[in-house]
Scaffold this active site. Sequence first.
Site, PDB file in Angstrom:
ATOM      1  N   HIS A 174      41.755  45.668  61.067  1.00  0.00           N
ATOM      2  CA  HIS A 174      42.877  46.577  60.808  1.00  0.00           C
ATOM      3  C   HIS A 174      42.929  46.810  59.299  1.00  0.00           C
ATOM      4  CE1 HIS A 174      46.665  48.461  60.478  1.00  0.00           C
ATOM      5  NE2 HIS A 174      47.290  47.407  59.980  1.00  0.00           N
ATOM      6  N   CYS A 204      50.715  47.819  64.331  1.00  0.00           N
ATOM      7  CA  CYS A 204      49.339  47.813  63.795  1.00  0.00           C
ATOM      8  C   CYS A 204      48.351  47.055  64.681  1.00  0.00           C
ATOM      9  CB  CYS A 204      49.325  47.232  62.387  1.00  0.00           C
ATOM     10  SG  CYS A 204      50.283  48.219  61.238  1.00  0.00           S
ATOM     11  N   ASN A 257      46.907  52.637  55.508  1.00  0.00           N
ATOM     12  CA  ASN A 257      47.172  51.937  56.763  1.00  0.00           C
ATOM     13  C   ASN A 257      47.649  52.957  57.805  1.00  0.00           C
ATOM     14  OD1 ASN A 257      48.177  50.403  58.860  1.00  0.00           O
ATOM     15  ND2 ASN A 257      49.334  48.998  57.575  1.00  0.00           N
TER      16      ASN A 257
HETATM   17  N1  ACO Z   1      54.299  50.783  42.579  1.00  0.00           N
HETATM   18  C1  ACO Z   1      54.605  50.018  41.499  1.00  0.00           C
HETATM   19  N2  ACO Z   1      55.270  48.856  41.607  1.00  0.00           N
HETATM   20  C2  ACO Z   1      55.652  48.463  42.832  1.00  0.00           C
HETATM   21  C3  ACO Z   1      55.359  49.231  43.995  1.00  0.00           C
HETATM   22  C4  ACO Z   1      54.664  50.429  43.822  1.00  0.00           C
HETATM   23  N3  ACO Z   1      54.321  51.226  44.853  1.00  0.00           N
HETATM   24  N4  ACO Z   1      55.840  48.587  45.077  1.00  0.00           N
HETATM   25  C5  ACO Z   1      56.412  47.448  44.622  1.00  0.00           C
HETATM   26  N5  ACO Z   1      56.307  47.378  43.280  1.00  0.00           N
HETATM   27  C6  ACO Z   1      56.771  46.322  42.386  1.00  0.00           C
HETATM   28  C7  ACO Z   1      57.859  45.469  43.020  1.00  0.00           C
HETATM   29  O1  ACO Z   1      59.116  46.068  42.858  1.00  0.00           O
HETATM   30  C8  ACO Z   1      57.713  44.181  42.231  1.00  0.00           C
HETATM   31  O2  ACO Z   1      58.361  44.351  41.003  1.00  0.00           O
HETATM   32  P1  ACO Z   1      59.179  43.135  40.327  1.00  0.00           P
HETATM   33  O3  ACO Z   1      58.169  42.051  40.102  1.00  0.00           O
HETATM   34  O4  ACO Z   1      59.702  43.747  39.078  1.00  0.00           O
HETATM   35  O5  ACO Z   1      60.223  42.765  41.340  1.00  0.00           O
HETATM   36  C9  ACO Z   1      56.225  44.081  41.951  1.00  0.00           C
HETATM   37  O6  ACO Z   1      55.715  45.408  42.134  1.00  0.00           O
HETATM   38  C10 ACO Z   1      55.505  43.112  42.885  1.00  0.00           C
HETATM   39  O7  ACO Z   1      55.884  43.376  44.232  1.00  0.00           O
HETATM   40  P2  ACO Z   1      55.341  42.509  45.419  1.00  0.00           P
HETATM   41  O8  ACO Z   1      55.927  43.023  46.699  1.00  0.00           O
HETATM   42  O9  ACO Z   1      55.519  41.051  45.138  1.00  0.00           O
HETATM   43  O10 ACO Z   1      53.777  42.851  45.367  1.00  0.00           O
HETATM   44  P3  ACO Z   1      52.583  42.274  46.213  1.00  0.00           P
HETATM   45  O11 ACO Z   1      51.519  41.805  45.327  1.00  0.00           O
HETATM   46  O12 ACO Z   1      53.033  41.339  47.298  1.00  0.00           O
HETATM   47  O13 ACO Z   1      52.004  43.590  46.910  1.00  0.00           O
HETATM   48  C11 ACO Z   1      52.007  44.646  49.077  1.00  0.00           C
HETATM   49  C12 ACO Z   1      52.808  44.314  47.814  1.00  0.00           C
HETATM   50  C13 ACO Z   1      50.864  45.550  48.689  1.00  0.00           C
HETATM   51  C14 ACO Z   1      52.928  45.363  50.056  1.00  0.00           C
HETATM   52  C15 ACO Z   1      51.431  43.367  49.715  1.00  0.00           C
HETATM   53  O14 ACO Z   1      52.404  42.380  49.808  1.00  0.00           O
HETATM   54  C16 ACO Z   1      50.855  43.618  51.095  1.00  0.00           C
HETATM   55  O15 ACO Z   1      49.891  44.338  51.271  1.00  0.00           O
HETATM   56  N6  ACO Z   1      51.395  42.961  52.141  1.00  0.00           N
HETATM   57  C17 ACO Z   1      50.891  43.082  53.491  1.00  0.00           C
HETATM   58  C18 ACO Z   1      51.296  44.346  54.124  1.00  0.00           C
HETATM   59  C19 ACO Z   1      50.603  44.477  55.463  1.00  0.00           C
HETATM   60  O16 ACO Z   1      49.560  43.905  55.696  1.00  0.00           O
HETATM   61  N7  ACO Z   1      51.145  45.185  56.371  1.00  0.00           N
HETATM   62  C20 ACO Z   1      50.429  45.271  57.641  1.00  0.00           C
HETATM   63  C21 ACO Z   1      51.262  45.360  58.693  1.00  0.00           C
HETATM   64  S1  ACO Z   1      52.024  46.915  58.650  1.00  0.00           S
HETATM   65  C22 ACO Z   1      52.612  47.249  60.222  1.00  0.00           C
HETATM   66  O17 ACO Z   1      52.502  46.518  61.134  1.00  0.00           O
HETATM   67  C23 ACO Z   1      53.396  48.516  60.413  1.00  0.00           C
END
Ligand code: ACO
Length: 324
Positions: A251, A114, A281
């Site tokens: 990004h 990214c 993304n």
């Molecule tokens: N739909 C519904 N529920 C979901 C989904 C989904 N698509 N995905 C995960 N959940 C659930 C999980 O299983 C978890 O359930 P649990 O509490 O029962 O275990 C709950 O939702 C919370 O999951 P978290 O991972 O803690 O959620 P979070 O608030 O952290 O959001 C996210 C996840 C959106 C991925 C966030 O952490 C994020 O955006 N992180 C940064 C990602 C990023 O910036 N990437 C950039 C680099 S990418 C690259 O370089 C290729």
Amino acid sequence: MVMRSRVIGSGAYLPARVVTNAELSQRVETDDEWIRQRTGIRQRHIAAEGEFTSALGLKAAEAALGSAGVKADSLDLIVCATTTPDETFPATATRIQHKLGMRHGAAFDVQAVCSGFVYALAVADNFIRLGQAKRALVIGAETFSRILDWNDRTTCVLFGDGAGAVLLEGAPANGAASDRGVLSTHIYSDGEHHDALYVDGGPGSTRTTGVVHMEGREVFKHAVIKMAEAIDKALETNGLTPGDVDWMVPHQANLRIIEAMAKRLNLPMDQVIVTVDRHANTSAASIPLALNQGVTDGRIKQGDLLLLEAMGGGFTWGSALIRW
Ligand code: ACO
């Protein structure tokens, strides 16, 4: 007197097919509300069968050349940032070079996930500064949909396909922050965090492509800290302050990360180019797609100061300041 890389053109391309959150919720256990609340994403574009990264990159490249009224035979260099090349080799950049009818100069890929566009911009800018290239095309192009596990709801809802490009041209300048062109680039990496974001395959290990794995929370935490450091470095290097920034072009991974970065700079969200809602993304393509959006809708104007920042797998991260 210094040589600056001025941006003289920009272009973008998105595949025709749009996949909404509602459509994804028919495939994996998720819903529109969860995706929008956590990420800001409403939809993503997905490449058609047989539509490769080079095809997306070519369309963005042609649009960038067209916007500047420049022909490919006047280019010296093509740098393509991609994590999803058509083939393990040759570089996707050489496929694009060929399709542009260009048989001179050099074309190669840069792989920083990214952060790829900021890395590619840094490479091309340094070629231009040193006088080794006069005109360079910097492309970010991805078909990220091909390295996703479409049954893994924690990753498949986050990404999309697309391409963007900018055309750089060397121009003598004063070496001041008021110059037009790329004022600075700062790129960083730290392999310690490999396990937080990686693809479980590759030609040299499994002989397969693999799929994306991500510890979202871990990536989120590091993204905010690391991008803030890169932004501070960019402003400090140029003797500028957050108040000098006209547009943040981040990004586009997650709206919450983008908002956190804007808040830290005290920048209102109407000075931030946001496309994550429509594109999701698109990895290396996200910044040039956002840039082109801001340019074509008339928000980004000549003389504006643009702050670019990115973070991706590796980890890799970086920033750039461009006076448009
Ligand atoms: N739909 C519904 N529920 C979901 C989904 C989904 N698509 N995905 C995960 N959940 C659930 C999980 O299983 C978890 O359930 P649990 O509490 O029962 O275990 C709950 O939702 C919370 O999951 P978290 O991972 O803690 O959620 P979070 O608030 O952290 O959001 C996210 C996840 C959106 C991925 C966030 O952490 C994020 O955006 N992180 C940064 C990602 C990023 O910036 N990437 C950039 C680099 S990418 C690259 O370089 C290729």
